[in-house]
Design a protein around this motif. Structure first.
Motif, short mmCIF file in Angstrom:
data_model
loop_
_atom_site.label_atom_id
_atom_site.label_comp_id
_atom_site.label_asym_id
_atom_site.label_seq_id
_atom_site.Cartn_x
_atom_site.Cartn_y
_atom_site.Cartn_z
N GLN A 8 0.83 -1.20 0.00
CA GLN A 8 0.00 0.00 0.00
C GLN A 8 0.87 1.26 0.00
O GLN A 8 0.59 2.22 -0.74
CB GLN A 8 -0.93 0.02 1.22
CG GLN A 8 -1.94 -1.12 1.24
CD GLN A 8 -1.45 -2.33 1.99
OE1 GLN A 8 -0.25 -2.57 2.11
NE2 GLN A 8 -2.38 -3.12 2.51
N ALA A 9 1.91 1.25 0.83
CA ALA A 9 2.80 2.42 0.90
C ALA A 9 3.54 2.61 -0.42
O ALA A 9 3.62 3.73 -0.93
CB ALA A 9 3.79 2.24 2.05
N THR A 10 4.06 1.52 -0.96
CA THR A 10 4.78 1.61 -2.23
C THR A 10 3.87 2.16 -3.32
O THR A 10 4.26 3.06 -4.07
CB THR A 10 5.31 0.23 -2.63
OG1 THR A 10 6.30 -0.19 -1.68
CG2 THR A 10 5.93 0.26 -4.02
N ALA A 11 2.65 1.64 -3.40
CA ALA A 11 1.71 2.12 -4.42
C ALA A 11 1.40 3.60 -4.23
O ALA A 11 1.32 4.36 -5.20
CB ALA A 11 0.43 1.29 -4.37
N GLY A 12 1.22 4.01 -2.97
CA GLY A 12 0.92 5.42 -2.70
C GLY A 12 2.04 6.34 -3.13
O GLY A 12 1.81 7.38 -3.77
N ILE A 13 3.28 5.97 -2.78
CA ILE A 13 4.44 6.79 -3.16
C ILE A 13 4.61 6.81 -4.68
O ILE A 13 4.84 7.86 -5.29
CB ILE A 13 5.72 6.27 -2.47
CG1 ILE A 13 5.58 6.37 -0.95
CG2 ILE A 13 6.95 7.06 -2.95
CD1 ILE A 13 6.68 5.64 -0.18
N LEU A 14 4.46 5.64 -5.30
CA LEU A 14 4.56 5.58 -6.75
C LEU A 14 3.50 6.45 -7.42
O LEU A 14 3.75 7.07 -8.45
CB LEU A 14 4.42 4.13 -7.24
CG LEU A 14 5.60 3.20 -6.98
CD1 LEU A 14 5.24 1.77 -7.38
CD2 LEU A 14 6.84 3.66 -7.73
N GLY A 15 2.30 6.49 -6.82
CA GLY A 15 1.24 7.32 -7.38
C GLY A 15 1.61 8.78 -7.42
O GLY A 15 1.37 9.48 -8.42
N THR A 16 2.23 9.25 -6.34
CA THR A 16 2.67 10.65 -6.31
C THR A 16 3.81 10.89 -7.29
O THR A 16 3.82 11.88 -8.02
CB THR A 16 3.08 11.03 -4.88
OG1 THR A 16 1.90 11.16 -4.08
CG2 THR A 16 3.82 12.34 -4.84
N LEU A 17 4.77 9.99 -7.34
CA LEU A 17 5.90 10.16 -8.26
C LEU A 17 5.48 10.05 -9.72
O LEU A 17 6.06 10.70 -10.59
CB LEU A 17 6.97 9.12 -7.96
CG LEU A 17 7.71 9.26 -6.62
CD1 LEU A 17 8.69 8.10 -6.44
CD2 LEU A 17 8.43 10.58 -6.52
N THR A 18 4.45 9.23 -9.99
CA THR A 18 4.01 9.07 -11.37
C THR A 18 3.51 10.38 -11.95
O THR A 18 3.76 10.70 -13.12
CB THR A 18 2.91 8.00 -11.46
OG1 THR A 18 3.41 6.76 -10.96
CG2 THR A 18 2.45 7.79 -12.90
N LEU A 19 2.80 11.15 -11.14
CA LEU A 19 2.33 12.45 -11.64
C LEU A 19 3.49 13.38 -11.93
O LEU A 19 3.42 14.21 -12.85
CB LEU A 19 1.39 13.10 -10.61
CG LEU A 19 0.69 14.37 -11.10
CD1 LEU A 19 -0.28 14.06 -12.22
CD2 LEU A 19 -0.04 15.06 -9.96
N GLU A 20 4.59 13.24 -11.17
CA GLU A 20 5.74 14.11 -11.36
C GLU A 20 6.54 13.74 -12.63
O GLU A 20 6.95 14.61 -13.39
CB GLU A 20 6.68 14.03 -10.15
CG GLU A 20 6.03 14.28 -8.80
CD GLU A 20 5.51 15.69 -8.66
OE1 GLU A 20 5.99 16.58 -9.37
OE2 GLU A 20 4.59 15.90 -7.85
N SER A 21 6.76 12.44 -12.82
CA SER A 21 7.74 12.03 -13.85
C SER A 21 7.31 10.86 -14.71
O SER A 21 8.08 10.45 -15.58
CB SER A 21 9.04 11.65 -13.14
OG SER A 21 8.83 10.53 -12.28
#
Length: 389
Positions: A79-92
């Motif tokens: 869950q944490a990994t997916a959440g962090i990836l979600g934020t980073l995906t919008l960035e890059s």
């Protein structure tokens, strides 16, 4: 007098040298401490022997490789990994070669200024490009090891996808004072997608949730309805379900007067919720439903596992298009439950569904792992088949 004078001079020199030595020692100690502090401050490029050997392989494979890296290094929850990836995906878009055309921010976390300079220094030390995925993960690890950023390590232990996504945005990226750049709904949608990809188990087939293998013997005794009593997937349910794509406003009330008097042909601008939508489809296609929409996800799951008035629980291996998936936390009331039709044979989180709510307020198509992600941590998952009249 001559001897005494010489002894006195030697004594004074000894004292002077001693004082100088003392102050030199103090200076060296202060210098060492300062260097140590500099090493651990904020963005500084701390010395590390860690070298991660990963190249860019596209967004999907990058996400999986990053997830493996964090699981190994931080024992990160999915869950944490997916959440962090979600934020980073919008960035890059998880592209380590991503460069903002206006600011020149670079890489996964869009590093700028001094942080970008230190990323480049680490890349030079590893004899690699600053746009190398492994270099960027190593640099991110260095930042997380520093005093300034190490408080963010707690995010890797979170068990809520959306909370992890927001925490990374607010705490690591420091965006709490810039709400115009949050775009939370987009970040959450990306995070939900990644959770459907990197989640470790099919929440129905696995044994981590309560309903996975619960009381098989007892349920066998309750399965008194024959297969002929249930709605086989003849296409009518899915046809009716898809005919309502884009219909309805979402609200947890039913039947709403704005649906009209003919609930077999409801007003498409009317109001209903996930269980109301399932009711409308089944009512239209001639299956048994309670009067006036009087059910919710909690009572639907209970009926599927027990009385079989309207629904009958089926095994994951038997679930097919036209069957219903129900997930509840606790009693399933309000936001603690969700339901949808599956539009293909069940194969876990990637199974296609059609629903009211979930990832859109109107009737929409999606995937189980994405639309139900917030309920899967401890939720009770039931696959059920409608009962014919």
């Amino acid at each position: 007098m001559g001897v005494a004078y010489e002894l006195k001079k030697k004594k004074i020199k000894f004292i002077i040298y001693g004082v100088i030595g003392f102050f030199l020692a103090i200076i060296l100690i202060i210098s060492a401490l300062t260097g140590s502090l500099d090493e651990n401050c904020g963005d500084d490029n701390t010395t590390s022997s860690q070298v991660t050997d990963l190249d860019d392989k596209g967004m999907e494979e990058n996400a999986k490789n990053i997830a493996k890296h964090w699981e190994k290094k931080y024992h990160a929850t999915p869950q944490a990994t997916a959440g962090i990836l979600g934020t980073l995906t919008l960035e890059s878009r998880l592209n380590p070669k991503s460069v903002n055309s206006s600011s020149q921010a670079t890489g996964l976390a869009q590093w700028l200024g001094d942080r970008k300079t230190k990323l480049e220094a680490l890349a030079q030390k590893q004899d690699k490009s600053a746009t190398n995925l492994g270099v960027q993960l190593d640099y991110l690890d260095q930042e997380l090891a520093s005093d300034y950023y190490k408080s963010n390590l707690k995010i890797f232990k979170m068990k809520d996808v959306h909370k992890a996504s927001k925490a990374w945005l607010m705490d690591f990226e420091g965006m709490s004072q810039n709400p115009d750049q949050w775009y939370l709904s987009k970040r959450y949608a990306f995070a939900d997608h990644w959770y459907s990809v990197i989640g470790t188990k099919d929440p129905v087939a696995g044994d981590s949730l309560d309903n996975a293998n619960q009381d098989e013997e007892a349920s066998a005794n309750l399965d008194c309805a024959s297969d002929t009593d249930t709605g086989e997937a003849d296409g009518n349910i899915i046809k009716a379900a898809k005919s309502m794509t884009g219909y309805f406003k979402y609200d947890q009330v039913h039947p709403s007067p704005d649906l009209g008097n003919d609930l077999k042909n409801p007003n498409k601008t009317g109001t209903t919720d996930c269980s109301g939508y399932v009711w409308l489809v089944l009512n239209k296609t001639g299956f048994k439903v309670p009067q006036r929409m009087q059910w919710f996800t909690g009572s639907m799951a209970s009926d599927a596992k027990g009385e079989h008035q309207y629904l009958k629980k089926v095994k994951p291996s038997d679930a097919k298009a036209g069957d219903i998936v129900i997930v509840n936390q606790g009693a399933g009331a309000g936001n603690n439950g969700h339901t949808a039709f599956i539009t293909e044979s069940w194969h876990g989180k990637q199974t296609k569904i059609i629903e009211q709510g979930g990832t859109d307020s109107k009737v929409n198509e999606g995937r189980f792992g994405t639309s139900f992600s917030r309920l899967l941590n401890g939720g009770d998952v039931v696959l059920a088949r409608p009962v014919k009249k």
